[in-house]
Design a protein around this motif. Sequence first.
Motif, PDB file in Angstrom:
ATOM      1  N   ASP A  93       9.153 -39.589  -7.652  1.00  0.00           N
ATOM      2  CA  ASP A  93       8.180 -39.113  -7.101  1.00  0.00           C
ATOM      3  C   ASP A  93       7.963 -37.652  -7.193  1.00  0.00           C
ATOM      4  OD1 ASP A  93       8.954 -38.508  -5.170  1.00  0.00           O
ATOM      5  OD2 ASP A  93       8.444 -39.588  -3.657  1.00  0.00           O
ATOM      6  N   ARG A  94       6.893 -37.339  -6.556  1.00  0.00           N
ATOM      7  CA  ARG A  94       6.505 -35.618  -6.254  1.00  0.00           C
ATOM      8  C   ARG A  94       7.235 -34.655  -5.644  1.00  0.00           C
ATOM      9  NH1 ARG A  94       0.251 -34.169  -4.817  1.00  0.00           N
ATOM     10  NH2 ARG A  94       0.730 -35.575  -3.101  1.00  0.00           N
ATOM     11  N   ASP A  95       8.398 -35.005  -5.074  1.00  0.00           N
ATOM     12  CA  ASP A  95       9.394 -34.540  -3.616  1.00  0.00           C
ATOM     13  C   ASP A  95       9.992 -35.127  -4.889  1.00  0.00           C
ATOM     14  OD1 ASP A  95       7.194 -32.934  -1.951  1.00  0.00           O
ATOM     15  OD2 ASP A  95       7.167 -35.410  -1.250  1.00  0.00           O
ATOM     16  N   SER A  96      10.478 -35.503  -5.770  1.00  0.00           N
ATOM     17  CA  SER A  96      11.470 -35.728  -6.812  1.00  0.00           C
ATOM     18  C   SER A  96      12.843 -36.471  -6.051  1.00  0.00           C
ATOM     19  CB  SER A  96      12.488 -34.548  -6.788  1.00  0.00           C
ATOM     20  OG  SER A  96      11.637 -33.359  -8.228  1.00  0.00           O
ATOM     21  N   ASN A  97      12.169 -37.396  -5.313  1.00  0.00           N
ATOM     22  CA  ASN A  97      12.739 -38.871  -4.892  1.00  0.00           C
ATOM     23  C   ASN A  97      12.600 -39.904  -5.363  1.00  0.00           C
ATOM     24  OD1 ASN A  97      13.176 -37.112  -1.863  1.00  0.00           O
ATOM     25  ND2 ASN A  97      10.500 -38.303  -1.027  1.00  0.00           N
ATOM     26  N   ILE A  98      13.432 -40.391  -5.486  1.00  0.00           N
ATOM     27  CA  ILE A  98      13.673 -41.616  -6.305  1.00  0.00           C
ATOM     28  C   ILE A  98      12.890 -42.815  -5.900  1.00  0.00           C
ATOM     29  CG2 ILE A  98      15.181 -43.564  -7.489  1.00  0.00           C
ATOM     30  CD1 ILE A  98      17.291 -40.931  -8.021  1.00  0.00           C
ATOM     31  N   VAL A  99      12.160 -43.842  -6.387  1.00  0.00           N
ATOM     32  CA  VAL A  99      11.352 -45.235  -5.925  1.00  0.00           C
ATOM     33  C   VAL A  99      11.298 -45.986  -6.723  1.00  0.00           C
ATOM     34  CG1 VAL A  99       9.215 -45.254  -5.142  1.00  0.00           C
ATOM     35  CG2 VAL A  99       9.325 -43.105  -4.730  1.00  0.00           C
ATOM     36  N   LYS A 100      11.704 -46.738  -6.627  1.00  0.00           N
ATOM     37  CA  LYS A 100      11.772 -48.382  -7.262  1.00  0.00           C
ATOM     38  C   LYS A 100      10.666 -49.436  -6.436  1.00  0.00           C
ATOM     39  CE  LYS A 100      14.409 -52.587  -8.899  1.00  0.00           C
ATOM     40  NZ  LYS A 100      12.899 -53.463  -8.390  1.00  0.00           N
ATOM     41  N   THR A 101       9.895 -49.850  -7.431  1.00  0.00           N
ATOM     42  CA  THR A 101       9.045 -51.057  -7.295  1.00  0.00           C
ATOM     43  C   THR A 101       8.580 -51.551  -8.468  1.00  0.00           C
ATOM     44  OG1 THR A 101       6.728 -51.239  -6.389  1.00  0.00           O
ATOM     45  CG2 THR A 101       6.752 -48.990  -8.136  1.00  0.00           C
ATOM     46  N   ASP A 102       8.307 -52.730  -7.970  1.00  0.00           N
ATOM     47  CA  ASP A 102       7.370 -53.949  -8.986  1.00  0.00           C
ATOM     48  C   ASP A 102       6.028 -53.984  -9.178  1.00  0.00           C
ATOM     49  OD1 ASP A 102      10.211 -54.259  -9.819  1.00  0.00           O
ATOM     50  OD2 ASP A 102      10.243 -56.270  -8.746  1.00  0.00           O
ATOM     51  N   ILE A 103       4.940 -53.228  -9.768  1.00  0.00           N
ATOM     52  CA  ILE A 103       3.896 -53.745 -10.169  1.00  0.00           C
ATOM     53  C   ILE A 103       3.509 -55.067 -10.479  1.00  0.00           C
ATOM     54  CG2 ILE A 103       1.849 -52.561 -11.171  1.00  0.00           C
ATOM     55  CD1 ILE A 103       2.983 -50.016 -11.501  1.00  0.00           C
ATOM     56  N   PRO A 104       2.832 -56.184  -9.393  1.00  0.00           N
ATOM     57  CA  PRO A 104       2.976 -56.845 -10.094  1.00  0.00           C
ATOM     58  C   PRO A 104       1.977 -57.583 -11.739  1.00  0.00           C
ATOM     59  CG  PRO A 104       2.113 -56.094  -8.314  1.00  0.00           C
ATOM     60  CD  PRO A 104       2.370 -55.303  -8.424  1.00  0.00           C
TER      61      PRO A 104
ATOM     62  N   GLY B  85       5.400 -63.679   2.542  1.00  0.00           N
ATOM     63  CA  GLY B  85       5.341 -64.583   1.000  1.00  0.00           C
ATOM     64  C   GLY B  85       3.684 -64.013   0.831  1.00  0.00           C
ATOM     65  N   MET B  86       3.526 -62.727   1.403  1.00  0.00           N
ATOM     66  CA  MET B  86       1.967 -62.762   0.767  1.00  0.00           C
ATOM     67  C   MET B  86       1.790 -61.157  -0.794  1.00  0.00           C
ATOM     68  SD  MET B  86       0.068 -61.527   4.655  1.00  0.00           S
ATOM     69  CE  MET B  86      -1.873 -61.173   3.316  1.00  0.00           C
ATOM     70  N   GLY B  87       3.430 -61.765  -0.996  1.00  0.00           N
ATOM     71  CA  GLY B  87       3.205 -60.679  -2.606  1.00  0.00           C
ATOM     72  C   GLY B  87       3.033 -59.724  -2.511  1.00  0.00           C
ATOM     73  N   LEU B  88       3.342 -58.778  -1.222  1.00  0.00           N
ATOM     74  CA  LEU B  88       2.312 -57.541  -1.459  1.00  0.00           C
ATOM     75  C   LEU B  88       3.911 -56.418  -2.009  1.00  0.00           C
ATOM     76  CD1 LEU B  88       1.844 -56.780   2.284  1.00  0.00           C
ATOM     77  CD2 LEU B  88       0.177 -57.175   0.195  1.00  0.00           C
ATOM     78  N   GLN B  89       3.371 -55.981  -2.464  1.00  0.00           N
ATOM     79  CA  GLN B  89       3.967 -54.651  -3.431  1.00  0.00           C
ATOM     80  C   GLN B  89       4.822 -53.934  -2.460  1.00  0.00           C
ATOM     81  OE1 GLN B  89       1.646 -52.427  -6.412  1.00  0.00           O
ATOM     82  NE2 GLN B  89       3.462 -50.780  -6.930  1.00  0.00           N
ATOM     83  N   GLU B  90       6.112 -54.152  -3.139  1.00  0.00           N
ATOM     84  CA  GLU B  90       7.283 -53.578  -1.784  1.00  0.00           C
ATOM     85  C   GLU B  90       8.054 -51.620  -3.434  1.00  0.00           C
ATOM     86  OE1 GLU B  90      10.644 -55.929  -1.673  1.00  0.00           O
ATOM     87  OE2 GLU B  90       9.091 -57.708  -0.032  1.00  0.00           O
ATOM     88  N   TYR B  91       8.918 -51.001  -2.188  1.00  0.00           N
ATOM     89  CA  TYR B  91       9.206 -49.862  -2.362  1.00  0.00           C
ATOM     90  C   TYR B  91      10.782 -49.144  -2.409  1.00  0.00           C
ATOM     91  CZ  TYR B  91       3.363 -48.741  -3.020  1.00  0.00           C
ATOM     92  OH  TYR B  91       3.191 -48.654  -3.680  1.00  0.00           O
ATOM     93  N   GLU B  92      11.099 -49.629  -2.548  1.00  0.00           N
ATOM     94  CA  GLU B  92      12.880 -48.741  -2.451  1.00  0.00           C
ATOM     95  C   GLU B  92      12.185 -46.832  -2.886  1.00  0.00           C
ATOM     96  OE1 GLU B  92      16.021 -50.889  -2.292  1.00  0.00           O
ATOM     97  OE2 GLU B  92      15.256 -52.268  -4.217  1.00  0.00           O
ATOM     98  N   ILE B  93      12.708 -46.301  -1.699  1.00  0.00           N
ATOM     99  CA  ILE B  93      12.929 -44.603  -1.952  1.00  0.00           C
ATOM    100  C   ILE B  93      14.527 -44.443  -1.445  1.00  0.00           C
ATOM    101  CG2 ILE B  93      11.285 -42.919  -1.284  1.00  0.00           C
ATOM    102  CD1 ILE B  93       9.364 -45.088  -0.323  1.00  0.00           C
ATOM    103  N   LEU B  94      14.523 -43.418  -2.551  1.00  0.00           N
ATOM    104  CA  LEU B  94      15.897 -42.933  -2.350  1.00  0.00           C
ATOM    105  C   LEU B  94      16.102 -41.466  -2.392  1.00  0.00           C
ATOM    106  CD1 LEU B  94      18.909 -42.858  -2.748  1.00  0.00           C
ATOM    107  CD2 LEU B  94      18.646 -42.409  -5.173  1.00  0.00           C
TER     108      LEU B  94
END
Lengths: 114, 230
Positions: A93-104, B85-94
Amino acid sequence: GVDCGGDSRMCCRQEFFVDFKEIGWEDWIIQPEGYHMNYCAGLCPLHLAGAPGLASSFHTAVLNRVKAASAAAAAGSCCVPTQRRPLSLLYYDRDSNIVKTDIPDMIVDSCGCT
Amino acid sequence: ATEGSRCPSCGAAAPAPGWQRDALLALAKQSILAELRLPARPGAPQPPARGSLPTALRRMRAQPSDVAAAPGMLRDGRVPARNAGMGLQEYEILSFAESGPSTPRSARLNFRFSQEVAGSAEILQATLYLFWAAPGPLPVTVRLLQPDPARQNVTMASETRLEVQRSGWTTLDVGAALRSLFGQEILQLTVELEVPEDWGSPLPSDHSDSHWPFVVAQARARTPHRVHRR
């Protein structure tokens, strides 16, 4: 679902791959290497049209009769995604953090007529 | 499509191949950025040091079994029932730490978070990972500091005293601190580490060390507001 190919003009799934390197995004998207931006294209003649979610029933039979009686209904049948899955992204992301997400619902797996 | 015309996906004239490719590429960029709520692609990211990333990803995948809950902090890794169960988008941030001011016995670490995720998601769980190289029992004070825009300074959100028994990774629950931070304008969490004198710096010697501190956070898109009719 049917994949597009050959000379058929019927409703099918057209594969299209966006290579992140090609668009210069490989520096901020870590995974995957690209996006399968498949889409649906092609004709939906009357005999292919169905009502998604409706099993064969009295209601389906009535709908088919209505369609058969109306040319406008046949013209309105659309070739649309019937199965989709998420796009998993690992990116900076903009702060160079690593983000993992699933776009449905980002990847079209199969197409069909409405 | 104009009114009364056929469905655009059915039998519309195909545009020229070159134009179609350019349009699809533009559409792909636009839809990915829109879904990530990014106004534009992030420019020139600074990847973490080569040694620290694999370690952090391994720790991120492992279940933290010994997360220390600081006073006033919740051990709330569970998923709230109202969202299940609402299928909301999830994020993992490092997020890897940036070094702040330090003294021989204390060090500050800054973790910055972006507005894009913070503006649309809520923190479910957040864990701070710290590595201690000292072999013996080590008393460490960990303070979580948050920006205070009114005083243009930082205020202490919590203070935890840890007795580190052996060298290795220690985890600390920072979910509550991050949750309150996500409602603010300045999205920076500062962690201050303090050890007794003559124990040396509480941090690894440099950023490229695979033991560099980091925060792992799990977030979920906020539930859309519902309109109630009376």
